[in-house]
Design an enzyme around this catalytic site. Sequence first.
Site, PDB file in Angstrom:
ATOM      1  N   SER A  40       0.847  -1.182   0.000  1.00  0.00           N
ATOM      2  CA  SER A  40       0.000   0.000   0.000  1.00  0.00           C
ATOM      3  C   SER A  40       0.901   1.256   0.000  1.00  0.00           C
ATOM      4  O   SER A  40       1.782   1.371  -0.860  1.00  0.00           O
ATOM      5  CB  SER A  40      -0.968  -0.065   1.192  1.00  0.00           C
ATOM      6  N   ASP A  49      -8.950  -4.915  -6.390  1.00  0.00           N
ATOM      7  CA  ASP A  49      -8.600  -3.721  -5.612  1.00  0.00           C
ATOM      8  C   ASP A  49      -9.342  -2.507  -6.164  1.00  0.00           C
ATOM      9  O   ASP A  49      -9.178  -2.127  -7.315  1.00  0.00           O
ATOM     10  CB  ASP A  49      -7.080  -3.503  -5.673  1.00  0.00           C
ATOM     11  N   HIS A  86      -8.030  -4.381  -1.652  1.00  0.00           N
ATOM     12  CA  HIS A  86      -6.775  -3.720  -1.274  1.00  0.00           C
ATOM     13  C   HIS A  86      -6.135  -4.356  -0.037  1.00  0.00           C
ATOM     14  O   HIS A  86      -4.919  -4.242   0.151  1.00  0.00           O
ATOM     15  CB  HIS A  86      -7.051  -2.230  -1.017  1.00  0.00           C
TER      16      HIS A  86
END
Lengths: 359, 359
Positions: A157, A298, A328
């Site tokens: 991330s 995602d 995600h």
Amino acid sequence: MSLAHTSTAAQTLSPAPACHASDACVDADPASPAGPPALRGEVTVALDLRHAGRREVTLRYESLGAAGLPTLFVCGGISADRHVSASTRFPASGWWQSQGGQGCALDPARHRIVSFDWLGADGRLDVPLDPADQADAIAALLDVLAVPRLEAFIGCSYGAMVGLQFAALHGDRLARLVAISGFHRAHPYASAWRALQRRAVALGALQCDETHGLGLARQFAILSYRTPDEFDARFEPARVIDGRVRVGAEDYLDHCAARFVGRSSPTAYLRLSESIDLQAVDPRRIHVPVTVVAVEQDRLVPLADAQALVDQLPVAADLRVIDSPYGHDAFLKEVADIAAILGSALSSPVQTDCKETAA
Amino acid sequence: MSLAHTSTAAQTLSPAPACHASDACVDADPASPAGPPALRGEVTVALDLRHAGRREVTLRYESLGAAGLPTLFVCGGISADRHVSASTRFPASGWWQSQGGQGCALDPARHRIVSFDWLGADGRLDVPLDPADQADAIAALLDVLAVPRLEAFIGCSYGAMVGLQFAALHGDRLARLVAISGFHRAHPYASAWRALQRRAVALGALQCDETHGLGLARQFAILSYRTPDEFDARFEPARVIDGRVRVGAEDYLDHCAARFVGRSSPTAYLRLSESIDLQAVDPRRIHVPVTVVAVEQDRLVPLADAQALVDQLPVAADLRVIDSPYGHDAFLKEVADIAAILGSALSSPVQTDCKETAA
């Protein structure tokens, strides 16, 4: 960027002084009866921040594994911290517990695993923070730790965004990058989603109840991390309760908010959320091998951006695509897939079922 | 459900009394020099609401086209109203202007087009409103208008949900249903998204500034209506302005919020938003032909739910899938595709470029 070694930093550099007086010095116990050496420390350095000029900043790190081993720098999302996985010395579960431990991808018997609390995570640095500033901070920290070169930077991330910055700015200190669910730019739709989360925090602040706005922001963020398929499998239809409609996911979302506001500073949240939106790396500046990991579902960091990144990298890049209802958050949930990818990137045989065996 | 014809309703029923004194009576001008007859009226009826018992409610409708023509009942999303498209009498653009007009799918020379303001849209009915209540309200309104049977019910978004309710509850009054981007249930993920929007309104209300919270809720809703591809094509990367990060979509989102709060009641928004989450129709109760229209990129009302609906309908159903970067808003933006589908469903040749020719 330049280093200003404070007395704290000097303490950090001393070989193994167990110091229990304060979190501001090295907190390690090399005489621990079992497990690889673990230590925590902090160092103050001066950094030239891209949007706020020169600042003295404090970097808080954790290291697990012997100093002589090849070093992995590991970073998660904006709400992750320096504690990646449990050790004898620091037995609490870490944010990536599922990948840490003996025989796992992040194995302190084979690697020294270093992480830090994001610049701005303590809420005391209320300025725009560029992901490139984080990369500079990591380089400064590695100087202090006398780590000239990383075996790999593994980022998830926001951590992947910072990893790409590190590869572009400090590529000579890096053998390989693994960028999971974070790429060279912030997608404009994801940026809009985050900007509205920041407005929820601001709306709460207007009534002097920061936790309320912060909780709502976190709840909207959770929606962006997860997927419709997961919610469909987990939650019941809405019901009327006391004259209001309550939907199936509200108990879960309330739980998420309560957990988050108890450990987060609104200023840190705002500044780190903003920082994601400042991500802008030219992939052509990266000359180390990169493993790019994307998740088909995602909603925040789309697969198309991973493909664009790989297409623009001037070096060998390995694109790995995961299929996951967790969207995600797959890097936290798809333990076997991620373990296999990390094992392959690090050329290490790894167990792929660490979730069950981890503390 | 039973009707309580008030004097207002009685006025509504009179054949063509142009009455300009009040919006509470029929507002038509049959002597208008050009264009099909248009009228507005309101009627008060007593309805047995599913979650709030028996209530006197006021229904405000608009009708365009001669009374003898086959009638279409047309409904949009929760923020749409009775004014579907412009007429000589009511020249403002309607919410579905792109499909209304001579030669278009909704052609008042060939059909009488009727719509109404949603039950609860005036903000005076602060109770849980079931989509089935809306269907009953429409049946009551059709009684008042002496329309025994609809040629078609055409609903978009929430309007499609209500259309399915109408088909299940009042199927004998309906020849065909066109359900666009609204199906037999509220998806749990979409419900969570709406529940958080309602919390934004509540957070704003805590500081006695309802418009602030309502604007933020609308902005989050816009994100759920649109898609990453559209935002990627439209908006620039984030910038630092006066020490804060501002993302590319914020000007647009501010514009959306300002437009919305100027014409919406927080109570109406909350109750109609809740109403979407109460959607629950058993498709097996529907015995009229249905055209189901889904959008591949819809993040709010997924294609899989359209497929599930079609699979469960015991009657012939036509599933049409649109590819659109506008996601849930495709019914407003993909003018040619929607026109072709409406034309086919209504067995009418239609222009597919009404967007350009409409007022």
